[in-house]
Write a protein that holds these residues in place. Structure first.
Motif, short mmCIF file in Angstrom:
data_model
loop_
_atom_site.label_atom_id
_atom_site.label_comp_id
_atom_site.label_asym_id
_atom_site.label_seq_id
_atom_site.Cartn_x
_atom_site.Cartn_y
_atom_site.Cartn_z
N MET A 1 16.30 -3.85 -10.92
CA MET A 1 16.17 -4.19 -9.50
C MET A 1 16.02 -5.70 -9.34
SD MET A 1 16.00 -2.79 -6.58
CE MET A 1 15.69 -3.43 -4.97
N ALA A 2 16.77 -6.24 -8.44
CA ALA A 2 16.72 -7.69 -8.20
C ALA A 2 15.36 -8.08 -7.63
CB ALA A 2 17.83 -8.09 -7.23
N ASP A 3 14.98 -9.30 -7.91
CA ASP A 3 13.74 -9.86 -7.37
C ASP A 3 13.91 -10.07 -5.86
OD1 ASP A 3 11.26 -11.14 -7.30
OD2 ASP A 3 12.18 -13.10 -7.57
N ILE A 4 12.93 -9.61 -5.08
CA ILE A 4 12.98 -9.74 -3.62
C ILE A 4 11.63 -10.27 -3.14
CG2 ILE A 4 13.38 -8.56 -1.43
CD1 ILE A 4 14.97 -6.44 -3.03
N PRO A 5 11.49 -11.60 -3.02
CA PRO A 5 10.20 -12.15 -2.58
C PRO A 5 9.76 -11.59 -1.23
CG PRO A 5 11.61 -13.89 -3.43
CD PRO A 5 12.46 -12.65 -3.34
N ALA A 6 8.49 -11.22 -1.16
CA ALA A 6 7.95 -10.59 0.05
C ALA A 6 7.73 -11.58 1.19
CB ALA A 6 6.64 -9.89 -0.28
N ASP A 7 7.70 -12.89 0.88
CA ASP A 7 7.40 -13.87 1.94
C ASP A 7 8.65 -14.33 2.69
OD1 ASP A 7 8.32 -15.18 -0.39
OD2 ASP A 7 7.36 -17.05 0.20
N LEU A 8 9.81 -13.75 2.38
CA LEU A 8 11.06 -14.13 3.04
C LEU A 8 11.52 -13.01 3.97
CD1 LEU A 8 12.98 -15.55 -0.06
CD2 LEU A 8 11.52 -16.79 1.54
N LEU A 9 12.43 -13.36 4.88
CA LEU A 9 13.12 -12.37 5.69
C LEU A 9 14.57 -12.33 5.22
CD1 LEU A 9 11.70 -13.23 9.23
CD2 LEU A 9 11.13 -11.25 7.79
N TYR A 10 15.25 -11.22 5.47
CA TYR A 10 16.59 -11.01 4.92
C TYR A 10 17.54 -10.49 5.98
CZ TYR A 10 13.98 -11.41 0.63
OH TYR A 10 13.16 -11.88 -0.37
N ALA A 11 18.79 -10.91 5.87
CA ALA A 11 19.85 -10.35 6.70
C ALA A 11 20.51 -9.22 5.91
CB ALA A 11 20.89 -11.43 7.03
N ASN A 12 21.08 -8.24 6.61
CA ASN A 12 21.73 -7.16 5.88
C ASN A 12 23.01 -7.64 5.19
OD1 ASN A 12 23.40 -7.33 8.10
ND2 ASN A 12 22.86 -5.33 8.93
N THR A 13 23.42 -8.89 5.45
CA THR A 13 24.56 -9.50 4.77
C THR A 13 24.11 -10.31 3.55
OG1 THR A 13 24.44 -11.27 6.43
CG2 THR A 13 26.12 -9.56 6.76
N HIS A 14 22.84 -10.15 3.14
CA HIS A 14 22.28 -10.69 1.89
C HIS A 14 21.82 -12.15 1.94
CE1 HIS A 14 23.42 -6.88 0.20
NE2 HIS A 14 24.68 -7.10 0.47
N GLU A 15 21.69 -12.72 3.12
CA GLU A 15 21.08 -14.05 3.21
C GLU A 15 19.57 -13.90 3.34
OE1 GLU A 15 25.20 -14.10 4.38
OE2 GLU A 15 23.54 -13.06 5.32
N TRP A 16 18.84 -14.89 2.83
CA TRP A 16 17.38 -14.91 3.03
C TRP A 16 17.01 -16.11 3.89
CZ3 TRP A 16 15.29 -19.42 1.37
CH2 TRP A 16 15.85 -20.07 0.27
#
Length: 130
Positions: A1-16
């Motif tokens: 599973m890729a690392d996904i920092p909890a302090d960021l927001l994400y677009a469903n197009t994979h931008e943070w």
């Protein structure tokens, strides 16, 4: 599973998106996205001063596998681009959430943040892709 920092927001197009304060946000692509793309060979970034709209393609990440559009997660003015990526596009692969950031913008409508995903929701969305 890729690392996904909890302090960021994400677009469903994979931008943070990371808040820098005062309505300024740093944008990059997720570790998951760079893994899908493979080794970066070129990144075409927007110009400083560009006005971009949420959902618009505003940059291109080119890898040995494919070229992929990068979409603006927020509407605003581009304040800064990561010039390091000109000579070292592989920073996106090695440090997607750090040195591999793409651009910073001043958001013109911070309510658009409500359209982005939490780390938990983004993780669920990429699990659904598999």
């Amino acid at each position: 599973m890729a690392d996904i920092p909890a302090d960021l927001l994400y677009a469903n197009t994979h931008e943070w998106v990371r808040s820098e304060g005062d309505g300024v946000y740093t944008v990059g692509i997720s570790e998951h996205a760079q893994e899908l793309l493979g080794d970066m060979v070129f990144v075409d970034l927007p110009d400083v001063g560009d006005e971009i709209d949420a959902g618009d393609d505003c940059a291109v990440a080119e890898s040995v596998k494919a070229a992929s559009d990068i979409y603006a997660p927020l509407t605003g003015e581009v304040l800064e681009v990561n010039e390091e990526l000109e000579d070292s596009p592989e920073l996106v692969n090695s440090d997607a959430y750090g040195d591999g950031w793409m651009f910073k913008l001043r958001a013109s409508d911070e309510s658009e943040l409500d359209n982005l995903l939490s780390a938990e929701d983004y993780a669920a969305s990429i699990e659904d892709e598999d």
